[in-house]
Every structure is written in C-alpha cells, then in structure tokens.
Motif scaffolding. Structure first.
Motif: not given
Length: 309
Positions: A9-24, A26-39
C-alpha cells in the motif's frame, strides 16, 4: 495474481535488478531476459536460462488472508506434482533429469515457500496458489539438512510468528548466488555438466513505524555437498573472490546480514530501505523452532526486531 510491487500500500518494492554484464551475457547467448520473468499466483520468478536455475523468486505474503492447508490436500491428494514451465524452453530448466539422476542426494528445495503463497479470500484459490509453487523454476537442489534445518525454521518464523500472527503484509525475495566456481555435480545430466549453487539468500521487506525496512539472511551448503560426494571439489581458476567469504561458514546454518552483503556476493541490486541490523559481518542465527539453543547465540528478540512492526 503475480508479484505486486505496490502490495504494501504505502510503499512500492521493486524486484532486484541483475547487472548489465549479466544481461549482456544472456543476450550474447541468444536469450531475451524479459521472456524468463514468469508470473505465478502470489509470486514471480526471474529464471536464468544459462544456469537453468532461477535468479530469484519474488513473493507477496498477506498474513491476514493466510489459509492453513495441509500438503496432502494439494493435487487432489495425489502427491506432489513437480513440472517444468511450458512458457520457456524445457532445455533451459532442470527437472527430474537432475533430481532423479545418480548421486542426486538432495531435495527439491522451494525458493518461494509453499505456505508463503497460501493466502486469498477464497480457500480454493489459496490451494491453487500453493500448487503453483511446484514448478522446477521455483526449485533448487538443496541438501536435506539445509532445506529442512535452520533455513526452514527462519522461514517458518517469518511467516507464522511475524506475518500471520500480526496480520501484516511483507515482500520476500529468495535466490541462489551463482559463483563462477560453483562445484560440478558428479553425474552428467544428458551429457551436460551441471554446476550446483551452494549459497542461498533471502531478503524481507516490511513496514515498521511508518517506514520501509528490509533485512537479509544467507546460508551455505558447500561442504555438505562435498562431504556427501554429490559434487566434485572445485578447481576453477576464475573463481570470484567473494566466494571465499563462505569457506569458514558452518554449513546449513543461517546468518543475518546487511543486504549490501547479499548485493556484493550475488551481483543483484535491491531497492533501498532502512535496516535495523547494522553489523558489518554475518551473525549466526541459532534457533530451535522459535527458541534459542544457547544464551551465547543470537536471541530471538534480536531476530524479531528486524521483521516486526
């Protein structure tokens, strides 16, 4: 309903962020990290398609709507039904091919605890949420002494003795640390070498005195894995220096730490909040249920002050 940032309610709590190096990476191996956020129901997962385990799980816990449900009530009483998530490629997940392999002397350890999501206005919905935790994307190979020991007791303490008893809402993030020198599982899985993470962390966000607070916990199973000969001793030269921090920890014990300590070891970034635990070094939690084993150990009162209104 999946993980909600505005749950408290009073506060928003964002999910942790992985580093830009980690995202790079993932992408260098042909994956889109957004497709691996699962609800899922009352929680979400960010999955690591390279290591085939989750980066972390993000869970909302509503103490006032918690429903007590026995495990044998799930899946129509037919027993646990672990499965892979069909929304992502099966080869990016580790399922029964790992947990049923030769020498796999470990549990399917829930990251988001089954009971943590057992809340809803409707009991059937709470059961459905509990069943949704039985995806391999929410599991880590954990030695039973870790999975069922102090780590589990601190989870139970947070859920039952704080959140449910006080009818409060909290947000909980849980995950492994991926070290470059994580040891290899002794058995190849479909001809692939699988590195087994041995350090796990948990970060709890809660409200206290009108402000947002957080506290962190961390645990290790490295020597237990080696003692049971589940993994090969690590000899990788590119080991992260942070991994040395855990060489003197007692296996399967839980330590309270500042969240910055978890950020340093995991490479994740967490939303800022107040912290009551100010120690520069990890402090061991020695609990038996909600009682203290010895007066020399961290008192239950000191634990509770960090996760109570």
């Amino acid at each position: 309903m999946s993980y909600m940032r505005s749950f408290m309610d009073d506060f928003e709590v964002s999910i942790p962020e992985i580093s830009s190096v980690e995202i790079e990476k993932i992408e260098d191996n042909g994956f889109d990290i957004s497709e691996y956020y699962l609800d899922y129901l009352n929680y979400s997962v960010l999955h690591n398609p390279l290591r085939k385990f989750p980066y972390f799980t993000a869970c909302n816990i509503h103490g006032d709507l918690f429903k007590k449900i026995n495990r044998d009530e799930l899946f129509s009483g037919k027993g646990d039904k672990w499965k892979k998530d069909e929304r992502i490629p099966k080869e990016t997940q580790l399922g029964q091919e790992l947990y049923g392999a030769d020498k796999s002397d470990f549990d399917k350890g829930h990251l988001t605890k089954r009971e943590d999501v057992q809340w809803a206005t409707n009991r059937n919905k709470a059961i459905e949420a509990a069943e949704s935790t039985f995806y391999f994307t929410n599991a880590m190979p954990q030695v039973d002494r870790l999975n069922r020991g102090v780590w589990r007791r601190i989870e139970d303490y947070i859920l039952h003795h704080q959140t449910v008893e006080n009818n409060i809402k909290i947000n909980v993030f849980t995950g492994p640390v991926f070290f470059e020198d994580d040891p290899d599982f002794v058995t190849k899985v479909k001809d692939n070498i699988i590195q087994i993470p041995y350090v796990f962390w948990k970060v709890v966000y809660y409200k206290m005195n009108g402000a947002l607070h957080r506290t962190g916990f961390i645990t290790s199973q490295k020597h237990l894995l080696e003692k049971r000969r589940i993994v090969k001793p690590s000899v990788r030269a590119e080991a992260k220096p942070e991994s040395d921090l855990f060489m003197t920890f007692k296996d399967a014990e839980t330590y309270q730490v500042r969240v910055e300590f978890i950020e340093k070891t995991s490479g994740l970034s967490f939303q800022k909040a107040n912290e009551n635990f100010l120690g520069e070094t990890p402090e061991e939690l020695i609990l038996s249920g909600v009682d203290v084993r010895s007066e020399d150990s961290l008192s239950i009162e000191k634990v509770s002050i960090n996760i109570t209104l």
